[in-house]
Structure formats: structure tokens, C-alpha cells
Design an enzyme around this catalytic site. Structure first.
Site, mmCIF file in Angstrom:
data_model
loop_
_atom_site.group_PDB
_atom_site.id
_atom_site.type_symbol
_atom_site.label_atom_id
_atom_site.label_comp_id
_atom_site.label_asym_id
_atom_site.label_seq_id
_atom_site.Cartn_x
_atom_site.Cartn_y
_atom_site.Cartn_z
ATOM 1 N N TYR A 1 15.304 30.023 7.944
ATOM 2 C CA TYR A 1 14.108 30.706 8.446
ATOM 3 C C TYR A 1 14.065 30.689 9.968
ATOM 4 O O TYR A 1 14.322 29.653 10.592
ATOM 5 C CB TYR A 1 12.850 30.012 7.920
ATOM 6 C CG TYR A 1 12.589 30.260 6.450
ATOM 7 C CD1 TYR A 1 12.297 31.541 5.982
ATOM 8 C CD2 TYR A 1 12.641 29.217 5.537
ATOM 9 C CE1 TYR A 1 12.048 31.762 4.631
ATOM 10 C CE2 TYR A 1 12.394 29.428 4.189
ATOM 11 C CZ TYR A 1 12.099 30.706 3.741
ATOM 12 O OH TYR A 1 11.857 30.921 2.416
ATOM 13 N N ARG B 1 -10.091 0.027 14.859
ATOM 14 C CA ARG B 1 -10.047 0.851 13.663
ATOM 15 C C ARG B 1 -11.045 0.249 12.678
ATOM 16 O O ARG B 1 -12.143 0.749 12.517
ATOM 17 C CB ARG B 1 -8.609 0.848 13.115
ATOM 18 C CG ARG B 1 -8.217 2.073 12.361
ATOM 19 C CD ARG B 1 -6.746 2.053 11.996
ATOM 20 N NE ARG B 1 -6.323 0.799 11.363
ATOM 21 C CZ ARG B 1 -5.110 0.597 10.864
ATOM 22 N NH1 ARG B 1 -4.191 1.552 10.933
ATOM 23 N NH2 ARG B 1 -4.798 -0.538 10.299
ATOM 24 N N MET C 1 11.673 24.543 2.079
ATOM 25 C CA MET C 1 10.950 23.764 1.070
ATOM 26 C C MET C 1 11.896 22.975 0.166
ATOM 27 O O MET C 1 11.644 21.801 -0.151
ATOM 28 C CB MET C 1 10.055 24.686 0.232
ATOM 29 C CG MET C 1 9.169 23.930 -0.740
ATOM 30 S SD MET C 1 8.162 24.967 -1.796
ATOM 31 C CE MET C 1 6.976 25.619 -0.642
ATOM 32 N N LYS D 1 0.850 -1.200 0.000
ATOM 33 C CA LYS D 1 0.000 0.000 0.000
ATOM 34 C C LYS D 1 0.880 1.243 0.000
ATOM 35 O O LYS D 1 2.097 1.143 0.216
ATOM 36 C CB LYS D 1 -0.898 -0.032 1.222
ATOM 37 C CG LYS D 1 -0.116 -0.009 2.517
ATOM 38 C CD LYS D 1 -0.986 -0.392 3.701
ATOM 39 C CE LYS D 1 -0.208 -0.177 4.970
ATOM 40 N NZ LYS D 1 -0.683 -1.023 6.060
HETATM 41 C C1 LIG Z 1 0.144 -2.024 6.497
HETATM 42 C C2 LIG Z 1 -0.423 -3.268 6.982
HETATM 43 C C3 LIG Z 1 0.407 -4.366 7.276
HETATM 44 C C4 LIG Z 1 1.906 -4.284 7.237
HETATM 45 O O1 LIG Z 1 2.367 -3.630 8.413
HETATM 46 P P1 LIG Z 1 3.919 -3.396 8.690
HETATM 47 O O2 LIG Z 1 3.951 -2.838 10.074
HETATM 48 O O3 LIG Z 1 4.389 -2.405 7.683
HETATM 49 O O4 LIG Z 1 4.590 -4.702 8.567
HETATM 50 C C5 LIG Z 1 -0.204 -5.548 7.644
HETATM 51 N N1 LIG Z 1 -1.563 -5.643 7.742
HETATM 52 C C6 LIG Z 1 -2.381 -4.604 7.500
HETATM 53 C C7 LIG Z 1 -3.844 -4.773 7.639
HETATM 54 C C8 LIG Z 1 -1.844 -3.389 7.112
HETATM 55 O O5 LIG Z 1 -2.653 -2.357 6.872
#
Ligand SMILES: *Cc1c(COP(=O)(O)O)cnc(C)c1O
Length: 353
Positions: free
Chosen positions: A251, A129, A299, A34
Site C-alpha cells: 500500500y 497516575r 492487515m 496483567k
Molecule cells: C505493570 C506493573 C509492574 C511491572 O512493571 P514492569 O516494568 O513490567 O516490570 C509493577 N508494578 C505495577 C503497579 C504495575 O502496574
């Protein structure tokens, strides 16, 4: 010439890290890709991780792109489908769908084809969640088992504290208790659980961060785990400033020289994805030597103290994170985690293999 900032993606490191995961488990491996593979580029990462048994991501367009690129493995949509149109695509491209809420079952009810989907029933064992409350799982399970559109069912959960002392015990027990009632595949482990809690592995593990060469733990480095950084963000010094005692840098003059100093201006800023909140003293490599940032990150530029680096000059190579400078170290200095830095690489940064 374009700006000298570049991100190098090391596909051998990705393959190495997948191998480390493979050695740690007998379960099937679903690589979490992802967030554009945690900033590494979806197809670039998938190519290096092609030995994975599956891929997990969020965006159905990315899932389709992956399938169209020829990957035949399980591809799991981690938040499932968001609307009825997604279901058509998911069926057409044989995408597995998380079912985390009743509204997704209702959406499935309207889907006409039989045995179209493998679904992953997500249980909320404490993360709070996504997922069904434990008390609601048996009803959801019955609905899905009887559902005409459903083919296979996998039971999954996600740990909140696998990377800390609190660990997974409570959540794992809740999950196993629920799962015991069904003969379905199970999946619960992220990177931290994969590496630290073998009894969580089940049928599928779901590593993410470890594949990219960062550590899921505060107390164990990626290197100690045998992981290699897959992304190296590097640039160059593009100017030198000679400061007098009392001069400010950048800055807000967040840094003020207490002596005469030589500083280098690096072509990298928060518009490239470097954290603006990195304080004075954030570690950085110049010509392979450890140095420290000074002043506020702007930036497009940041500044580095060249005090001990007599030979550093315009054109000196600077590593922001990656090879020789763990992203975990930079993240900690900046009050964040490696995930955020890796995902935060912006698209103006040229990437090469
Ligand atoms: C992102 C994710 C993982 C992987 O988690 P890591 O901590 O990056 O290994 C596994 N399961 C779900 C549902 C996730 O959203």
C-alpha cells in the site's frame, strides 16, 4: 491448512526469567501478569511462574480464574475494586486490593464483614497516575488501620523512571520517608528497579516485563541480563515477488525497488499484532538469517527483502520476534516498546507451548 502464523510460548523461559529475578533479590516476588500476562496467556504464564510468591493483575475475573485454578499465593488487584460487587468477590476469593483513592475507602465503608481484605495503600510519589498524595497518606493510613473490613496493609508506590538515567532517587526518598512512620510491608520495584536498584526492593518486588524475557533498559539487552524470550511469533513466506527497478511494494508504494529485487510475502500483519508502523528495514529472521522488511505492513501480510537469502522460498520459516530476534529490537525499530508488541498479539494467532 490454517495460515502458518503461530506464537510459541516457552514456559521454560518464563521459569528461567523468574529464577533470574529470584537471584537478584531476597524480597518476595509478585509476578505482574496483567494484560493476559503481557500477551502470553494468563494461566499458561501462571503455570510457568507458579513459584512466584504472588501475582498482580487488574481484572477481577482473571483473579478469580487464577484462584479457581488452584493458586494459593497472594493475588493483588493492581487498581483495586471498581464497584461494591467486586468487594464481595474479592473477599470470597481472598484477593488483595490496591486502595489508591478516597472513593475506594468510601466503598469499603459500606462492606459488612470484618477483616475481609489485605489492602495495598498506593502512594503517588511522582508518577502522578494513581495513588494518594504524600500529604494525604497519614490520614488514609489511619482510616485503613481503624477500618473494620481491613486485615493487613502494605504500602506501595510505582516508579516513573526506573528504566532511565533519572532513576528512582527522588521517588524512593519520598516513599521511604513516608513509610518510616509505619511498621508495614513495602513494595515499589518493577523489573527495572529490581535489576538496577536493590535499595528499592522492600518486602515485595513486582517484576513484569523481565519475566517475559524482554529488557526494561534501552542500554542493556535481555540476553545480557540472562533473560530468555518467552514468546516467539513466527510464520512463513507464502509468496515470492520478483521486482524490477522502480517497482513499488504494498500500500502506498512506501518502498520502491532501486534495482531488481526478490521479495518474500510473509503471512503476518497488523491484525496479528505486528506493528503497522514498522518502517522499511525493520529486522526480521528468514530461515534463521537476518533480513529486513520492505513496504507498509498490511492487515494480514508484510514483505521482506530476500536480497541476500538465495535459498529463501515459499515455506521458509520467518521469525517476527522472539527466539533469535529480540522483541526489544523490533519494538525499537517500530518506535514502540516490547510491552506493546507482546500485549498486542491478537487472538486470531494460534498459540502453542
Ligand atoms: C505493570 C506493573 C509492574 C511491572 O512493571 P514492569 O516494568 O513490567 O516490570 C509493577 N508494578 C505495577 C503497579 C504495575 O502496574
Amino acid at each position: 491448512m490454517p495460515r502458518p502464523i503461530r506464537a510459541h510460548i516457552d514456559q521454560n523461559a518464563l521459569a528461567n526469567n523468574l529464577y533470574i529475578a529470584r537471584r537478584a533479590t531476597r524480597s518476595r516476588i509478585m509476578a505482574a501478569i496483567k494484560g493476559d500476562a503481557y500477551g502470553h496467556g494468563l494461566l499458561r504464564a501462571a503455570e510457568a511462574l507458579a513459584d512466584a510468591d504472588g501475582f498482580a493483575l487488574l481484572d477481577i475475573r482473571d483473579a478469580v480464574r487464577l484462584r479457581e485454578a488452584g493458586y494459593a499465593q497472594t493475588i493483588l488487584l493492581l487498581e483495586g475494586c471498581f464497584q461494591a460487587d467486586d468487594l464481595k468477590l474479592a473477599a470470597e476469593y481472598d484477593l488483595s486490593c490496591v486502595i489508591h483513592s478516597a472513593w475506594q475507602v468510601a466503598m469499603l465503608d459500606a462492606y459488612p464483614r470484618r477483616a475481609a481484605f489485605d489492602v495495598w495503600l498506593k502512594v503517588n510519589t511522582g508518577m502522578n497516575r494513581l495513588g494518594w498524595a504524600p500529604a494525604a497518606v497519614s490520614t488514609a493510613m489511619e482510616q485503613l488501620r481503624a477500618h473494620q473490613a481491613v486485615r493487613g496493609i502494605t504500602l506501595m508506590t510505582h516508579f516513573a523512571c526506573a528504566d532511565e538515567a533519572r532513576g528512582v532517587a527522588g521517588q524512593l526518598e519520598r516513599f521511604n520517608t513516608l513509610a518510616a512512620a509505619y511498621r508495614v510491608p513495602r513494595s515499589s520495584a518493577n523489573s527495572a528497579a529490581l535489576l538496577r536498584y536493590p535499595d528499592t526492593h522492600g518486602d515485595w518486588v513486582r517484576p513484569g516485563i523481565m519475566l517475559y524475557g524482554a529488557s526494561p533498559f534501552i542500554d542493556t539487552s535481555a540476553r545480557q541480563l540472562g533473560l530468555r524470550p518467552a514468546m516467539t511469533l513466527h510464520s512463513e513466506i507464502i509468496a515470492i515477488q520478483e521486482l524490477k527497478a522502480g517497482d513499488g511494494v504494498g500500500y502506498g508504494a512506501l518502498f520502491r525497488a532501486d534495482r531488481d529485487m526478490r521479495i518474500g510475502i510473509v503471512a503476518c500483519g497488523y491484525a496479528d499484532g505486528y506493528p503497522r508502523h514498522a518502517p522499511n528495514g525493520t529486522p526480521i529472521l528468514v530461515d534463521g538469517q537476518l533480513a529486513q522488511t520492505v513496504g507498509r505492513v498490511s492487515m494480514d501480510m508484510l514483505s521482506v527483502d530476500l536480497g541476500n537469502l538465495m535459498h529463501a522460498t515459499v515455506g521458509s520459516r520467518v521469525v517476527l520476534w522472539g527466539d533469535g530476534m529480540p522483541v526489544d529490537t523490533v519494538a525499537r525499530a517500530a518506535g514502540t516498546i516490547s510491552y506493546e508488541l507482546l500485549c498486542g498479539l491478537t487472538k486470531r494467532v494460534p498459540v502453542y507451548l
